[in-house]
Design an enzyme around this catalytic site. Sequence first.
Site, PDB file in Angstrom:
ATOM      1  N   ARG A 206       1.146  33.215  24.505  1.00  0.00           N
ATOM      2  CA  ARG A 206       1.858  32.487  23.464  1.00  0.00           C
ATOM      3  C   ARG A 206       2.575  33.539  22.620  1.00  0.00           C
ATOM      4  NH1 ARG A 206       1.643  28.610  26.150  1.00  0.00           N
ATOM      5  NH2 ARG A 206       0.711  26.582  25.708  1.00  0.00           N
ATOM      6  N   GLU A 235       9.385  29.170  19.065  1.00  0.00           N
ATOM      7  CA  GLU A 235      10.214  28.482  20.057  1.00  0.00           C
ATOM      8  C   GLU A 235      10.573  27.112  19.487  1.00  0.00           C
ATOM      9  OE1 GLU A 235       8.047  28.253  23.758  1.00  0.00           O
ATOM     10  OE2 GLU A 235       7.665  30.391  23.788  1.00  0.00           O
ATOM     11  N   HIS A 252       9.950  30.606  28.448  1.00  0.00           N
ATOM     12  CA  HIS A 252       8.635  29.952  28.560  1.00  0.00           C
ATOM     13  C   HIS A 252       8.572  29.103  29.841  1.00  0.00           C
ATOM     14  CE1 HIS A 252       5.081  28.030  26.175  1.00  0.00           C
ATOM     15  NE2 HIS A 252       4.796  28.134  27.473  1.00  0.00           N
TER      16      HIS A 252
END
Length: 380
Positions: A206, A235, A252
């Site tokens: 993450r 994000e 991602h």
Amino acid sequence: MHIVADENIPLLNEFFADIGTITRLPGRMIRPEDVQKAEVLLVRSVTHVDSSLLANSSVKFVGTATIGTDHVDEKWLEQQGIAFAAAPGCNAEAVVQYVISCLSLHAELNGEPWARPRVGIIGCGNVGGRLRERLDKLGFQVVACDPLLEKTAEGEFSDLDQALDCDVITLHTPLTREGPHPTHHLLNEDRLARLREDQLLINTSRGSVIDTDALAARLSAAGAPTVILDVWENEPQISTELLEKVWLGTPHIAGYTLEGKANGTGMIYQALSRYLGLPVRKKAGQFMPDPGLSRMTFTSEAHREEALALAIRATYDPRRDDTALRRTLRLPDERRAAAFDEMRKKYRTRREFASIRLQLKGTANELQHSFKTLGFRIKS
Ligand SMILES: NC(=O)c1ccc[n+]([C@@H]2O[C@H](COP(=O)([O-])OP(=O)(O)OC[C@H]3O[C@@H](n4cnc5c(N)ncnc54)[C@H](O)[C@@H]3O)[C@@H](O)[C@H]2O)c1
Ligand SMILES: O=C(O)[C@H](O)[C@H](O)COP(=O)(O)O
């Protein structure tokens, strides 16, 4: 039964249409009024599931078709008696293959033998543990760091400093802010300052496991390490400064193989079926189409490093996603976040190594072993 679901969950109809009526919404736009009359909520990582979304709803079951659960307030769900299911390990193989592709590309571009670097794996659960096993078998030296696992799991574990001293460092922890080993900004200014120019740092966990500002500053200073980021703080509003400075940046998508995404849906389907007392009749595998590329042949001339690089890259080359993400740097600021989400929504069909069957004609046993270890199928 009324099911509200993130429209980016694949195979929604195939798995859930006979359980209830599905309302599909963009994951970031699911509002309290959308779920007020729903019994089931199915999300991916972009929907924050907490009291502010569900307090006045009739939702009794929440499923996230992802490994990560940091977007869900599990404690609150439990207090409310709302059942919750995630999809542990669903796309672990996809992430392992992303990391292996990055390692292979980095070795090739640096003229380094494939199995030479020492790899520090931080977090050895479904992804890190699988990567550890794979790299061990391929002859890499692996340094594993997982303070939560080291007392219970087999194998040797090292401390964080030892892992951070390796040639390659790859992060596979959840994002946590509490407990004895929180990971929020685990790689802070101090730890980043100790990284060397000859090191490669990969983050597919993450974004907030690394302090963005500290990393951007470190990458502007002398002797900066090489960095690959798949995940970003904030994000879809990612730091353009950081994107400009990393070697490879992807939106991602490390876990975005067709298999990984379908497994995620299949796992929450199973959990919901069990919750409702329904039979579990469907599996992700039954919805897998034939891959576009299904066979490759190598002959006795094949050089191990080149053959591995070729097969790995034919399956996944991170430079393609990096180029697409870097193109968003040319967009006006106000359009960049939407472009990040759009790339993820419209992500191409990516398949895993096991979708390719290799034909090996008189090649060395060592090559066959490496291909098998990586997960390719060998045609006998
Ligand atoms: N980029 C992507 O597309 C993608 C895909 C899948 C998962 N992920 C992320 O990767 C994370 C890891 O996935 P997983 O399936 O291996 O999760 P997992 O829960 O199976 O394993 C995580 C491991 O990290 C360890 N850990 C926790 N805190 C730690 C710390 N401070 N230092 C070292 N180790 C620590 C845990 O003990 C556990 O063994 C997920 O939580 C998710 O956030 C990203
Ligand atoms: O936690 C996971 O499984 C991954 O990070 C997942 O691939 C994220 O994808 P998203 O839910 O954002 O589509």
